[in-house]
Design a protein around this motif. Structure first.
Motif, PDB file in Angstrom:
ATOM      1  N   UNK A   1       3.007   1.013  29.395  1.00 16.00           N
ATOM      2  CA  UNK A   1       4.274   1.163  30.230  1.00 16.00           C
ATOM      3  C   UNK A   1       4.244   0.441  31.638  1.00 16.00           C
ATOM      4  N   UNK A   2       2.671   0.012  32.003  1.00 14.33           N
ATOM      5  CA  UNK A   2       2.774  -0.622  33.115  1.00 14.33           C
ATOM      6  C   UNK A   2       3.434  -2.116  32.983  1.00 14.33           C
ATOM      7  N   UNK A   3       4.048  -2.808  34.083  1.00 11.69           N
ATOM      8  CA  UNK A   3       4.972  -4.089  33.640  1.00 11.69           C
ATOM      9  C   UNK A   3       3.843  -4.918  34.133  1.00 11.69           C
ATOM     10  N   UNK A   4       2.791  -5.325  33.633  1.00 13.35           N
ATOM     11  CA  UNK A   4       2.195  -6.370  33.939  1.00 13.35           C
ATOM     12  C   UNK A   4       1.374  -6.568  32.449  1.00 13.35           C
ATOM     13  N   UNK A   5       0.813  -7.952  32.456  1.00 14.85           N
ATOM     14  CA  UNK A   5       0.198  -8.104  31.187  1.00 14.85           C
ATOM     15  C   UNK A   5      -1.280  -7.780  31.235  1.00 14.85           C
ATOM     16  N   UNK A   6      -1.802  -7.372  30.186  1.00 14.67           N
ATOM     17  CA  UNK A   6      -3.274  -7.204  30.341  1.00 14.67           C
ATOM     18  C   UNK A   6      -3.965  -8.527  30.177  1.00 14.67           C
ATOM     19  N   UNK A   7      -5.201  -8.440  30.707  1.00 13.51           N
ATOM     20  CA  UNK A   7      -6.250  -9.619  30.824  1.00 13.51           C
ATOM     21  C   UNK A   7      -6.775  -9.477  29.473  1.00 13.51           C
ATOM     22  N   UNK A   8      -6.973  -8.613  28.790  1.00  8.51           N
ATOM     23  CA  UNK A   8      -7.174  -8.658  27.295  1.00  8.51           C
ATOM     24  C   UNK A   8      -6.758  -7.392  26.271  1.00  8.51           C
ATOM     25  N   UNK A   9      -6.212  -7.712  25.470  1.00  8.09           N
ATOM     26  CA  UNK A   9      -5.478  -6.751  24.574  1.00  8.09           C
ATOM     27  C   UNK A   9      -6.507  -5.870  24.067  1.00  8.09           C
ATOM     28  N   UNK A  10      -6.115  -4.827  23.404  1.00  9.56           N
ATOM     29  CA  UNK A  10      -7.008  -3.849  22.736  1.00  9.56           C
ATOM     30  C   UNK A  10      -7.523  -4.339  21.567  1.00  9.56           C
ATOM     31  N   UNK A  11      -8.819  -4.277  21.069  1.00  7.91           N
ATOM     32  CA  UNK A  11      -9.353  -4.776  19.906  1.00  7.91           C
ATOM     33  C   UNK A  11      -9.023  -6.180  19.600  1.00  7.91           C
ATOM     34  N   UNK A  12      -9.231  -6.854  20.632  1.00 12.77           N
ATOM     35  CA  UNK A  12      -9.163  -8.516  20.708  1.00 12.77           C
ATOM     36  C   UNK A  12     -10.217  -8.878  19.804  1.00 12.77           C
ATOM     37  N   UNK A  13      -9.734  -9.654  18.607  1.00 12.38           N
ATOM     38  CA  UNK A  13     -10.749 -10.211  17.550  1.00 12.38           C
ATOM     39  C   UNK A  13     -11.737  -9.236  16.946  1.00 12.38           C
ATOM     40  N   UNK A  14     -11.119  -8.054  16.760  1.00 13.03           N
ATOM     41  CA  UNK A  14     -11.877  -6.818  16.239  1.00 13.03           C
ATOM     42  C   UNK A  14     -13.077  -6.264  17.049  1.00 13.03           C
ATOM     43  N   UNK A  15     -12.845  -6.561  18.331  1.00 16.18           N
ATOM     44  CA  UNK A  15     -13.829  -6.250  19.419  1.00 16.18           C
ATOM     45  C   UNK A  15     -14.503  -4.755  19.503  1.00 16.18           C
ATOM     46  N   UNK A  16     -13.511  -3.985  19.096  1.00 16.10           N
ATOM     47  CA  UNK A  16     -13.516  -2.463  19.049  1.00 16.10           C
ATOM     48  C   UNK A  16     -13.556  -2.009  20.587  1.00 16.10           C
ATOM     49  N   UNK A  17     -12.963  -2.711  21.528  1.00 17.23           N
ATOM     50  CA  UNK A  17     -12.678  -2.429  22.849  1.00 17.23           C
ATOM     51  C   UNK A  17     -11.566  -2.412  23.389  1.00 17.23           C
ATOM     52  N   UNK A  18     -11.092  -1.269  24.281  1.00 15.47           N
ATOM     53  CA  UNK A  18      -9.806  -1.153  24.854  1.00 15.47           C
ATOM     54  C   UNK A  18      -9.356  -2.327  25.631  1.00 15.47           C
ATOM     55  N   UNK A  19      -8.117  -2.124  25.561  1.00 19.72           N
ATOM     56  CA  UNK A  19      -7.500  -3.420  26.821  1.00 19.72           C
ATOM     57  C   UNK A  19      -7.796  -2.861  28.194  1.00 19.72           C
ATOM     58  N   UNK A  20      -7.954  -4.147  28.618  1.00 26.74           N
ATOM     59  CA  UNK A  20      -8.587  -4.527  30.217  1.00 26.74           C
ATOM     60  C   UNK A  20      -7.053  -4.743  30.784  1.00 26.74           C
ATOM     61  N   UNK A  21      -6.949  -4.235  32.212  1.00 25.30           N
ATOM     62  CA  UNK A  21      -5.706  -4.473  32.990  1.00 25.30           C
ATOM     63  C   UNK A  21      -5.837  -5.630  33.869  1.00 25.30           C
ATOM     64  N   UNK A  22      -4.632  -5.999  34.364  1.00 25.10           N
ATOM     65  CA  UNK A  22      -4.688  -7.213  35.123  1.00 25.10           C
ATOM     66  C   UNK A  22      -4.539  -6.671  36.565  1.00 25.10           C
ATOM     67  N   UNK A  23      -4.196  -5.409  36.546  1.00 25.56           N
ATOM     68  CA  UNK A  23      -3.816  -4.729  38.048  1.00 25.56           C
ATOM     69  C   UNK A  23      -5.001  -4.657  38.978  1.00 25.56           C
ATOM     70  N   UNK A  24      -4.540  -4.844  40.100  1.00 33.31           N
ATOM     71  CA  UNK A  24      -5.491  -5.068  41.400  1.00 33.31           C
ATOM     72  C   UNK A  24      -6.799  -5.983  41.302  1.00 33.31           C
ATOM     73  N   UNK A  25      -6.544  -6.984  40.418  1.00 35.69           N
ATOM     74  CA  UNK A  25      -7.849  -7.870  40.172  1.00 35.69           C
ATOM     75  C   UNK A  25      -7.230  -9.362  40.543  1.00 35.69           C
ATOM     76  N   UNK A  26      -8.225 -10.192  40.806  1.00 36.00           N
ATOM     77  CA  UNK A  26      -8.066 -11.707  41.096  1.00 36.00           C
ATOM     78  C   UNK A  26      -7.441 -12.248  40.134  1.00 36.00           C
ATOM     79  N   UNK A  27      -6.768 -13.574  40.287  1.00 34.81           N
ATOM     80  CA  UNK A  27      -6.304 -14.230  39.138  1.00 34.81           C
ATOM     81  C   UNK A  27      -7.569 -14.663  38.320  1.00 34.81           C
TER      82      UNK A  27
END
Length: 178
Positions: free
Chosen positions: A109-135
């Motif tokens: 629901x947040x209107x910004x792309x995540x830095x990394x999507x959930x379970x990227x390449x079966x990493x079993x890791x949650x998504x990581x937000x791009x909010x309030x972080x550097x480019x």
């Protein structure tokens, strides 16, 4: 990968500088956390030639290392001074970079792309937000070495873009190889 922060606001070393400190940048170099290739290579160095280690990702211990470095970066205040994160387009380096310097937990629901999507390449890791972080910018020329080991070869940029949507790959595309 490296984080670039402004020298302004940081303590100056005693003495004189050839260049004014307020015009300088500080580079923070960070090596990737433990990858699956590190574990395999410690057991048997011939495994570095295994295609199963192609573009090796982080181990669960590697993600633990990322979490600890993230805590340190947050607690030290360094996270507030990072202006740009430059990362080599390899799975383990991008996972480390977004885990350390990325935003807080991603929420649908947040209107910004995540830095990394959930379970990227079966990493079993949650998504990581791009909010309030550097480019974040992926730059191929940050590569330490190019060798015969599959773990040091990467996927195509077109495979990374949907996994790491908020990373700018514009400087990596021209140097693409697989």
């Amino acid at each position: 990968m490296l984080g670039v922060s402004s020298a302004a606001g940081m303590e100056a070393a005693a003495g004189y500088s050839l260049y004014p400190l307020h015009r300088c940048k500080t580079l923070h170099l960070v090596r990737h956390a433990q990858g699956i290739h590190n574990v395999a290579g410690e057991k048997d160095c011939s495994l570095y030639l295994s295609e199963e280690l192609f573009d090796a990702q982080l181990t669960p211990f590697g993600w633990w290392q990322v979490d600890n470095l993230r805590k340190h970066v947050q607690e030290s205040g360094l996270s507030k001074r990072i202006e740009l994160v430059i990362v080599l387009p390899l799975l383990r380096t991008m996972q480390t970079a977004v885990g350390v310097f990325g935003g807080e937990g991603y929420t649908d629901g947040i209107e910004t792309s995540p830095l990394m999507v959930a379970n990227a390449v079966n990493s079993n890791h949650s998504a990581i937000s791009s909010l309030n972080c550097p480019p974040f910018m992926a730059v191929e020329l940050c590569r330490e070495h190019v060798g015969v080991h599959p773990c040091d070869r990467r996927r195509s940029i077109s495979e990374y873009q949907p996994l790491f949507p908020a990373i700018d790959f514009s400087l990596a595309i021209y140097f693409s190889y697989s």
